[in-house]
Design a protein around this motif. Structure first.
Motif, PDB file in Angstrom:
ATOM      1  N   ILE A  23       0.818  -1.208   0.000  1.00 29.56           N
ATOM      2  CA  ILE A  23       0.000   0.000   0.000  1.00 29.56           C
ATOM      3  C   ILE A  23       0.859   1.269   0.000  1.00 29.56           C
ATOM      4  O   ILE A  23       0.388   2.365   0.269  1.00 29.56           O
ATOM      5  CB  ILE A  23      -0.995   0.015   1.180  1.00 29.56           C
ATOM      6  CG1 ILE A  23      -0.272   0.060   2.530  1.00 29.56           C
ATOM      7  CG2 ILE A  23      -1.909  -1.185   1.110  1.00 29.56           C
ATOM      8  CD1 ILE A  23      -1.229   0.179   3.713  1.00 29.56           C
ATOM      9  N   SER A  24       2.136   1.063  -0.320  1.00 25.55           N
ATOM     10  CA  SER A  24       3.073   2.179  -0.561  1.00 25.55           C
ATOM     11  C   SER A  24       3.309   3.077   0.652  1.00 25.55           C
ATOM     12  O   SER A  24       3.533   4.278   0.504  1.00 25.55           O
ATOM     13  CB  SER A  24       2.605   3.034  -1.756  1.00 25.55           C
ATOM     14  OG  SER A  24       2.553   2.254  -2.936  1.00 25.55           O
ATOM     15  N   ASN A  25       3.278   2.476   1.847  1.00 26.59           N
ATOM     16  CA  ASN A  25       3.761   3.226   3.010  1.00 26.59           C
ATOM     17  C   ASN A  25       5.271   3.427   2.900  1.00 26.59           C
ATOM     18  O   ASN A  25       5.800   4.469   3.306  1.00 26.59           O
ATOM     19  CB  ASN A  25       3.456   2.493   4.308  1.00 26.59           C
ATOM     20  CG  ASN A  25       1.977   2.349   4.583  1.00 26.59           C
ATOM     21  OD1 ASN A  25       1.498   1.267   4.917  1.00 26.59           O
ATOM     22  ND2 ASN A  25       1.237   3.440   4.443  1.00 26.59           N
ATOM     23  N   ILE A  26       5.935   2.396   2.353  1.00 30.88           N
ATOM     24  CA  ILE A  26       7.377   2.479   2.153  1.00 30.88           C
ATOM     25  C   ILE A  26       7.709   2.118   0.711  1.00 30.88           C
ATOM     26  O   ILE A  26       6.955   1.404   0.040  1.00 30.88           O
ATOM     27  CB  ILE A  26       8.163   1.572   3.127  1.00 30.88           C
ATOM     28  CG1 ILE A  26       7.833   0.093   2.905  1.00 30.88           C
ATOM     29  CG2 ILE A  26       7.893   1.966   4.574  1.00 30.88           C
ATOM     30  CD1 ILE A  26       8.664  -0.872   3.762  1.00 30.88           C
ATOM     31  N   ASN A  27       8.832   2.623   0.260  1.00 29.40           N
ATOM     32  CA  ASN A  27       9.332   2.327  -1.082  1.00 29.40           C
ATOM     33  C   ASN A  27      10.721   1.726  -0.936  1.00 29.40           C
ATOM     34  O   ASN A  27      11.665   2.414  -0.532  1.00 29.40           O
ATOM     35  CB  ASN A  27       9.374   3.607  -1.914  1.00 29.40           C
ATOM     36  CG  ASN A  27       9.883   3.387  -3.310  1.00 29.40           C
ATOM     37  OD1 ASN A  27       9.826   2.278  -3.833  1.00 29.40           O
ATOM     38  ND2 ASN A  27      10.409   4.435  -3.923  1.00 29.40           N
ATOM     39  N   LEU A  28      10.856   0.443  -1.221  1.00 26.31           N
ATOM     40  CA  LEU A  28      12.112  -0.264  -0.993  1.00 26.31           C
ATOM     41  C   LEU A  28      13.159   0.109  -2.043  1.00 26.31           C
ATOM     42  O   LEU A  28      12.895   0.066  -3.247  1.00 26.31           O
ATOM     43  CB  LEU A  28      11.881  -1.771  -1.002  1.00 26.31           C
ATOM     44  CG  LEU A  28      10.956  -2.294   0.105  1.00 26.31           C
ATOM     45  CD1 LEU A  28      10.723  -3.794  -0.047  1.00 26.31           C
ATOM     46  CD2 LEU A  28      11.521  -1.981   1.488  1.00 26.31           C
ATOM     47  N   SER A  29      14.351   0.463  -1.563  1.00 28.42           N
ATOM     48  CA  SER A  29      15.454   0.863  -2.443  1.00 28.42           C
ATOM     49  C   SER A  29      16.637  -0.063  -2.199  1.00 28.42           C
ATOM     50  O   SER A  29      17.278   0.012  -1.143  1.00 28.42           O
ATOM     51  CB  SER A  29      15.854   2.311  -2.172  1.00 28.42           C
ATOM     52  OG  SER A  29      14.784   3.186  -2.443  1.00 28.42           O
ATOM     53  N   PRO A  30      16.953  -0.959  -3.133  1.00 26.30           N
ATOM     54  CA  PRO A  30      18.001  -1.954  -2.900  1.00 26.30           C
ATOM     55  C   PRO A  30      19.407  -1.356  -2.911  1.00 26.30           C
ATOM     56  O   PRO A  30      19.721  -0.461  -3.713  1.00 26.30           O
ATOM     57  CB  PRO A  30      17.817  -2.945  -4.051  1.00 26.30           C
ATOM     58  CG  PRO A  30      17.115  -2.174  -5.115  1.00 26.30           C
ATOM     59  CD  PRO A  30      16.260  -1.164  -4.416  1.00 26.30           C
ATOM     60  N   LEU A  31      20.231  -1.877  -2.029  1.00 28.56           N
ATOM     61  CA  LEU A  31      21.645  -1.524  -1.958  1.00 28.56           C
ATOM     62  C   LEU A  31      22.487  -2.712  -2.386  1.00 28.56           C
ATOM     63  O   LEU A  31      22.008  -3.855  -2.411  1.00 28.56           O
ATOM     64  CB  LEU A  31      22.020  -1.129  -0.520  1.00 28.56           C
ATOM     65  CG  LEU A  31      21.277   0.058   0.095  1.00 28.56           C
ATOM     66  CD1 LEU A  31      21.606   0.164   1.577  1.00 28.56           C
ATOM     67  CD2 LEU A  31      21.633   1.352  -0.626  1.00 28.56           C
TER      68      LEU A  31
END
Length: 313
Positions: free
Chosen positions: A158-166
């Motif tokens: 529900i797009s509370n967070i946006n995962l950004s891979p490292l």
């Protein structure tokens, strides 16, 4: 007296405005320490021994779970390192330095999948603040874990967070003044890998390793004099062997502070001052101000991290 304290006295001593207002007027990025305790905090649930009763009875002695805030005043952005069970209180403290009305909350960097380091993400969900697309930076296994296990996957869906891979050892530039480089470290990795971070600003760099196994298990020699860091905030879960009666502590692989004395002893006196011990278990006497162990750290040329310490970058 710690050099960071001296810095603040010099910087703020003759001024009427509080430190956070003065820092807000600076263009230089800095770190603020928002928590210093191990995952369960201090005092710890179920602990009614004398060392915990002190904090139960005197709330001012409580300590929040390890976390850092990163502020870039020039670009009006701020970041959190770790989403702890104390995230509500930590964001309140952080607000004093970098208020939401002025600073963009540009993301959260996670080190690994143990309770004290990511459980605070729950507060971003619809039952709480119902955040919108907060960037959460994490390594591939951590990304997969959050994406495929409830309740964390709901935050993603529900797009509370946006995962950004490292990626291991791959630097990312988060502003024109700041870069972040994650690096894998050995640890108890049931669900995810574990990383530390190299946080680099215009003038200084900071190593953040809240959790690691014994120094000898790591292929990197952080204690090499030519290793490029100005501050190293490192795992100090336990001060010494025997701290947990009835437990075989050889099976708990955190480096004891006493072992870290030996590990870092070859550093120059200036470099030693950059070592700040952090991530204290409730049994660690470094949580007790004025303890003999605190004095021993200082006598050996090191520092003990304290909440609201400021480290300029």
């Amino acid at each position: 007296m710690k050099w960071t304290t001296i810095f603040l006295i010099i910087l703020f001593g003759c001024l009427e405005k509080p430190p956070e207002e003065i820092l807000a007027q600076s263009e230089s990025p800095y770190i603020v320490v928002l928590g210093v305790a191990q995952d369960a905090g201090y005092p710890q649930i179920g602990c009614y021994e004398d060392h915990c009763l002190t904090a139960w009875k005197q709330p001012e002695r409580k300590r929040k779970v390890v976390s850092l805030g990163l502020v870039d005043p020039a670009n009006k952005k701020k970041w959190l390192f770790e989403a702890t069970p104390d995230i509500k209180e930590q964001l309140f403290e952080f607000q004093k330095f970098a208020p939401d009305s002025i600073y963009e909350f540009a993301g959260i960097f996670l080190t690994h999948g143990h309770m004290g380091h990511y459980a605070g993400l729950m507060q971003l969900g619809k039952e709480a603040i119902s955040a919108s697309n907060i960037p959460v930076y994490a390594m591939p296994k951590m990304i997969k874990y959050l994406s495929s296990n409830g309740p964390w996957d709901q935050l993603v869906k529900i797009s509370n967070i946006n995962l950004s891979p490292l990626q291991d050892s791959l630097r990312i530039d988060i502003t024109d003044q700041l870069s972040i480089t994650p690096f894998e470290v050995p640890h108890r990795d049931e669900y995810t890998e574990t990383v530390g971070y190299n946080i680099t600003g215009p003038s200084k760099s900071l190593i953040f390793i809240p959790d690691i196994d014994k120094w000898s298990d790591w292929h990197v020699n952080l204690a090499a004099e030519n290793y490029a860091w100005d501050y190293a905030l490192v795992d100090a879960t336990f001060f010494n062997d025997g701290e947990l009666p009835g437990r075989d502590m050889s099976k708990i692989k955190h480096p004891f502070v006493s072992e870290s004395f030996e590990y870092f002893k070859g550093l120059s006196s200036l470099k030693r001052k950059g070592v700040h011990f952090i991530h204290f278990n409730h049994t660690n006497p470094l949580l007790i101000e004025g303890s003999e162990e605190n004095a021993e750290v200082l006598q050996n040329g090191f520092n003990v991290a304290a909440e609201l310490d400021i480290l300029p970058l």
